[in-house]
Design an enzyme around this catalytic site. Structure first.
Site, short mmCIF file in Angstrom:
data_model
loop_
_atom_site.label_atom_id
_atom_site.label_comp_id
_atom_site.label_asym_id
_atom_site.label_seq_id
_atom_site.Cartn_x
_atom_site.Cartn_y
_atom_site.Cartn_z
N LYS A 115 -9.81 1.30 -2.55
CA LYS A 115 -9.64 0.63 -0.99
C LYS A 115 -11.40 1.35 -0.22
O LYS A 115 -11.47 2.47 -0.79
CB LYS A 115 -8.39 1.64 -0.14
CG LYS A 115 -8.53 0.95 1.62
CD LYS A 115 -7.30 1.77 2.33
CE LYS A 115 -7.08 1.32 3.63
NZ LYS A 115 -6.07 1.55 4.48
N CYS B 139 -4.78 -3.12 2.76
CA CYS B 139 -4.57 -2.90 3.79
C CYS B 139 -6.38 -2.48 4.95
O CYS B 139 -6.91 -3.97 6.01
CB CYS B 139 -4.67 -1.68 4.30
SG CYS B 139 -3.39 -0.74 5.87
N GLU C 83 0.78 -1.61 -0.12
CA GLU C 83 0.30 -0.20 0.06
C GLU C 83 1.06 1.20 -0.38
O GLU C 83 1.70 1.09 0.15
CB GLU C 83 -0.43 0.26 1.24
CG GLU C 83 -1.57 1.15 1.23
CD GLU C 83 -2.92 1.08 2.64
OE1 GLU C 83 -3.71 2.38 2.98
OE2 GLU C 83 -2.36 1.14 3.84
#
Length: 287
Positions: free
Chosen positions: A116, A157, A45
């Site tokens: 995300k 994440c 990330e």
């Protein structure tokens, strides 16, 4: 499912505040992974920039078509004939930025991108406070991307804490799941391994997650420990806290084997939640 074998690599980084230095570090590590025989290489990330200052971040990012790291890794993929999963970069998205991942094919073309979904808005016991929603716009679609070896579910994440996302990706065909990350040291020590092993076991899938690790220029400390976990929950490869490359051989036949042993995806059933209130105990009759 036919068994296919390939080598997957995670590139661990310690990205700083200079996008061009980060670009060069990422490209060098992807080349190193390819030289070690990797067919699929994933970066973490925020590969291109780790920076907490909002004004500085906005000054250093632009639209994806102008991003130097994306351009460089497309060239490396084409040059080395490997599939590159750019874990994520920050790209301009209106008055905010998107935390966006890319799957790059062996010809350098962009196969898929993913924003995300779950934004890291938390207050930790050690005093750390994070409000990603103040800077980033959250995605609203789960993404499966085709690779030469099967379907890859793209996540990033904090997404790893939301099991329903991984179940949906696996139910729709993913054999490989990923959560490239910049996990904080505190939460990584507590939850990184168990979350990855749980997502792999629950879905009978490989988990492949490259990570940021160490003390960064902006003052944050990330956990590192890039991981490759098989569908039975076994750790095949793990990094430490320093930048570098980890590799593991992936046998796609293990997906069908694990799902055949414990068919949780097949056995899952819909249900309703019923809340039952307690009733006050009856009073005893007086004599």
């Amino acid at each position: 499912m036919t068994s296919i074998r390939f080598k997957a690599a995670c590139v661990q980084m310690r990205s700083g505040r200079d996008p061009l230095k980060n670009r060069d570090a990422a490209a060098a590590l992807v080349r190193e992974a390819a030289a070690q025989g990797a067919d699929f290489v994933q970066t973490p990330e925020m590969t291109s920039l780790v920076c907490r200052d909002r004004a500085e971040l906005f000054d250093k990012v632009g639209p994806e078509e102008q991003d130097p790291t994306l351009a460089a890794l497309r060239e490396v993929a084409r040059e080395r004939g490997v599939v590159v999963h750019l874990g994520s970069i920050a790209v301009k998205d209106g008055d905010k930025v998107a935390n966006r991942a890319f799957l790059i094919g062996q010809d350098g073309g962009i196969v898929a991108s993913y924003d995300k979904i779950h934004l890291y808005d938390v207050d930790l016991p050690n005093g750390e406070s994070w409000r990603e929603s103040a800077t980033y716009t959250g995605g609203d679609r789960a993404v499966l991307a085709e690779t030469p070896w099967g379907w890859l579910g793209l996540t990033i994440c904090y997404d790893v804490r939301f099991a329903a996302l991984y179940k949906a990706l696996a139910e729709n065909g993913a054999s490989f799941l990923s959560a490239p990350a910049a996990f904080t040291k505190q939460t990584g020590e507590a939850h990184w391994h168990v979350l990855h092993r749980a997502r792999a076991i629950e879905t009978g899938s490989f988990m492949i997650s490259a990570a940021q690790g160490g003390l960064h220029e902006d003052g944050r400390e990330t956990y590192g420990h890039s991981l490759i976990v098989d569908p039975w929950g076994r750790v095949l490869a793990e990094g430490g806290t320093e930048p570098g490359v980890i590799l593991a051989e992936i046998d796609t036949g293990l997906v069908a084997e694990a799902r055949g042993r414990i068919p949780t995806l097949k056995n899952a059933r819909g249900f309703q939640v019923e809340a039952v209130a307690a009733t006050a105990p009856a009073k005893a009759a007086s004599a």
